[in-house]
Design an enzyme around this catalytic site. Structure first.
Site, PDB file in Angstrom:
ATOM      1  N   ASN A  46      38.530  46.425  26.636  1.00 41.12           N
ATOM      2  CA  ASN A  46      39.339  46.784  27.885  1.00 41.12           C
ATOM      3  C   ASN A  46      40.631  47.344  27.447  1.00 41.12           C
ATOM      4  O   ASN A  46      41.221  46.655  26.468  1.00 41.12           O
ATOM      5  CB  ASN A  46      39.123  45.827  28.926  1.00 41.12           C
ATOM      6  CG  ASN A  46      39.595  44.308  28.573  1.00 41.12           C
ATOM      7  OD1 ASN A  46      39.439  43.869  27.250  1.00 41.12           O
ATOM      8  ND2 ASN A  46      40.128  43.475  29.439  1.00 41.12           N
ATOM      9  N   VAL A  47      41.107  48.162  27.981  1.00 36.42           N
ATOM     10  CA  VAL A  47      42.848  48.656  27.648  1.00 36.42           C
ATOM     11  C   VAL A  47      43.404  48.659  29.080  1.00 36.42           C
ATOM     12  O   VAL A  47      43.239  49.562  29.830  1.00 36.42           O
ATOM     13  CB  VAL A  47      42.597  50.158  27.199  1.00 36.42           C
ATOM     14  CG1 VAL A  47      44.046  50.593  26.677  1.00 36.42           C
ATOM     15  CG2 VAL A  47      41.776  50.117  25.839  1.00 36.42           C
ATOM     16  N   GLU A  48      44.357  47.682  28.957  1.00 34.40           N
ATOM     17  CA  GLU A  48      44.892  47.542  30.147  1.00 34.40           C
ATOM     18  C   GLU A  48      46.406  48.264  30.412  1.00 34.40           C
ATOM     19  O   GLU A  48      46.768  48.800  29.238  1.00 34.40           O
ATOM     20  CB  GLU A  48      45.342  46.147  30.457  1.00 34.40           C
ATOM     21  CG  GLU A  48      44.113  45.223  30.909  1.00 34.40           C
ATOM     22  CD  GLU A  48      44.345  43.917  31.163  1.00 34.40           C
ATOM     23  OE1 GLU A  48      45.544  43.127  31.215  1.00 34.40           O
ATOM     24  OE2 GLU A  48      43.330  43.106  31.405  1.00 34.40           O
ATOM     25  N   ASN A  49      46.881  48.560  31.425  1.00 33.87           N
ATOM     26  CA  ASN A  49      48.144  49.245  31.755  1.00 33.87           C
ATOM     27  C   ASN A  49      49.227  48.666  32.523  1.00 33.87           C
ATOM     28  O   ASN A  49      48.744  47.863  33.478  1.00 33.87           O
ATOM     29  CB  ASN A  49      47.899  50.526  32.266  1.00 33.87           C
ATOM     30  CG  ASN A  49      49.281  51.755  31.890  1.00 33.87           C
ATOM     31  OD1 ASN A  49      49.909  51.580  32.897  1.00 33.87           O
ATOM     32  ND2 ASN A  49      49.331  52.319  30.956  1.00 33.87           N
ATOM     33  N   CYS A  57      38.043  49.679  31.719  1.00 36.24           N
ATOM     34  CA  CYS A  57      37.204  48.683  31.252  1.00 36.24           C
ATOM     35  C   CYS A  57      36.463  48.826  29.925  1.00 36.24           C
ATOM     36  O   CYS A  57      36.221  50.095  29.695  1.00 36.24           O
ATOM     37  CB  CYS A  57      35.945  47.977  32.362  1.00 36.24           C
ATOM     38  SG  CYS A  57      36.534  47.907  33.972  1.00 36.24           S
ATOM     39  N   GLU A  59      33.399  48.574  29.246  1.00 40.41           N
ATOM     40  CA  GLU A  59      32.104  49.332  29.388  1.00 40.41           C
ATOM     41  C   GLU A  59      32.345  50.898  29.428  1.00 40.41           C
ATOM     42  O   GLU A  59      31.718  51.755  28.747  1.00 40.41           O
ATOM     43  CB  GLU A  59      31.404  49.080  30.717  1.00 40.41           C
ATOM     44  CG  GLU A  59      30.946  47.538  30.608  1.00 40.41           C
ATOM     45  CD  GLU A  59      31.903  46.604  31.280  1.00 40.41           C
ATOM     46  OE1 GLU A  59      33.071  46.721  31.151  1.00 40.41           O
ATOM     47  OE2 GLU A  59      31.453  45.679  31.937  1.00 40.41           O
ATOM     48  N   CYS A  90      32.004  46.250  36.701  1.00 41.95           N
ATOM     49  CA  CYS A  90      32.637  46.681  38.060  1.00 41.95           C
ATOM     50  C   CYS A  90      31.826  47.787  38.653  1.00 41.95           C
ATOM     51  O   CYS A  90      31.144  48.574  37.994  1.00 41.95           O
ATOM     52  CB  CYS A  90      33.914  46.921  37.971  1.00 41.95           C
ATOM     53  SG  CYS A  90      34.575  48.421  37.232  1.00 41.95           S
ATOM     54  N   CYS A  93      32.260  51.306  36.567  1.00 44.51           N
ATOM     55  CA  CYS A  93      31.648  51.047  35.371  1.00 44.51           C
ATOM     56  C   CYS A  93      30.107  51.495  35.563  1.00 44.51           C
ATOM     57  O   CYS A  93      29.472  52.220  34.917  1.00 44.51           O
ATOM     58  CB  CYS A  93      31.751  50.041  34.597  1.00 44.51           C
ATOM     59  SG  CYS A  93      33.502  49.969  33.819  1.00 44.51           S
TER      60      CYS A  93
HETATM   61  N1  THU Z   1      36.813  43.946  32.812  1.00 46.78           N
HETATM   62  C1  THU Z   1      36.359  44.587  31.777  1.00 46.78           C
HETATM   63  O1  THU Z   1      36.733  45.303  30.899  1.00 46.78           O
HETATM   64  N2  THU Z   1      34.825  44.559  32.286  1.00 46.78           N
HETATM   65  C2  THU Z   1      34.020  43.756  32.830  1.00 46.78           C
HETATM   66  O2  THU Z   1      32.976  43.939  33.121  1.00 46.78           O
HETATM   67  C3  THU Z   1      35.059  42.997  33.762  1.00 46.78           C
HETATM   68  C4  THU Z   1      36.519  43.247  33.900  1.00 46.78           C
HETATM   69  C5  THU Z   1      38.244  43.918  32.462  1.00 46.78           C
HETATM   70  C6  THU Z   1      39.247  44.826  33.324  1.00 46.78           C
HETATM   71  C7  THU Z   1      40.602  44.016  33.105  1.00 46.78           C
HETATM   72  O3  THU Z   1      41.317  44.469  31.931  1.00 46.78           O
HETATM   73  C8  THU Z   1      40.152  42.439  32.879  1.00 46.78           C
HETATM   74  O4  THU Z   1      38.899  42.549  32.463  1.00 46.78           O
HETATM   75  C9  THU Z   1      40.364  41.764  34.180  1.00 46.78           C
HETATM   76  O5  THU Z   1      39.456  42.292  35.135  1.00 46.78           O
END
Ligand code: THU
Length: 138
Positions: A46-49, A57, A59, A90, A93
């Site tokens: 996952n790469v947040e901003n 996410c 996936e 989610c 995804c």
């Molecule tokens: N996240 C994923 O990357 N995959 C999932 O299946 C569940 C949630 C990430 C998104 C966000 O960066 C963090 O988890 C919290 O929701």
């Protein structure tokens, strides 16, 4: 390679890529490894901003890496996170994964090894039905 061995290989890759997650806001790191029918493995984290809604996410990043390398049909995806219950992808995804294969197996494991399994069609039925006249089989 027998299924079980394959899944543990994918879990190993997902655990490793999870360490690269950029998750300074949620502190929730996720890794994913996707296997193509050609037997290749691609991974994503996952790469947040700071603009939260732009987060991608694990996936979806794994699928994008696969497609960028020319893979388009997938046997399974393994997701790893440090959660009490294994996470499930989610809605966004699920829809993106279903672009490529509704039959794909979705396996999610937490760091204690607790596992959840389903097919993508079970997680997202009728993902394409009716869109651009696509026939809905699930
Ligand atoms: N996240 C994923 O990357 N995959 C999932 O299946 C569940 C949630 C990430 C998104 C966000 O960066 C963090 O988890 C919290 O929701």
């Amino acid at each position: 390679m027998p299924n079980k061995q394959n899944i543990s290989k994918l879990a190993k890759v997902a655990r490793k890529v999870r360490e690269h997650a950029h998750a300074p806001y949620s502190h929730f790191q996720v890794g994913a490894a996707i296997e193509s029918y050609g037997g290749k493995i691609f991974s994503g984290c996952n790469v947040e901003n700071i603009s939260y809604g732009l987060t991608i996410c694990a996936e979806r990043n794994a699928v994008s890496a696969a497609v960028a390398s020319g893979a388009r049909s997938f046997r399974r995806i393994v997701i790893v996170a440090d959660s009490k219950e294994p996470v499930t992808p989610c809605g966004a995804c699920r829809q993106v994964l279903s672009e490529f294969s509704d039959a794909m197996e979705v396996i999610s494991v937490n760091l204690d090894g607790k596992e959840f399994r389903a097919t993508l069609a079970e997680l997202l039925p009728r993902s394409k039905a009716g869109i651009l006249d696509h026939p809905g089989s699930t």
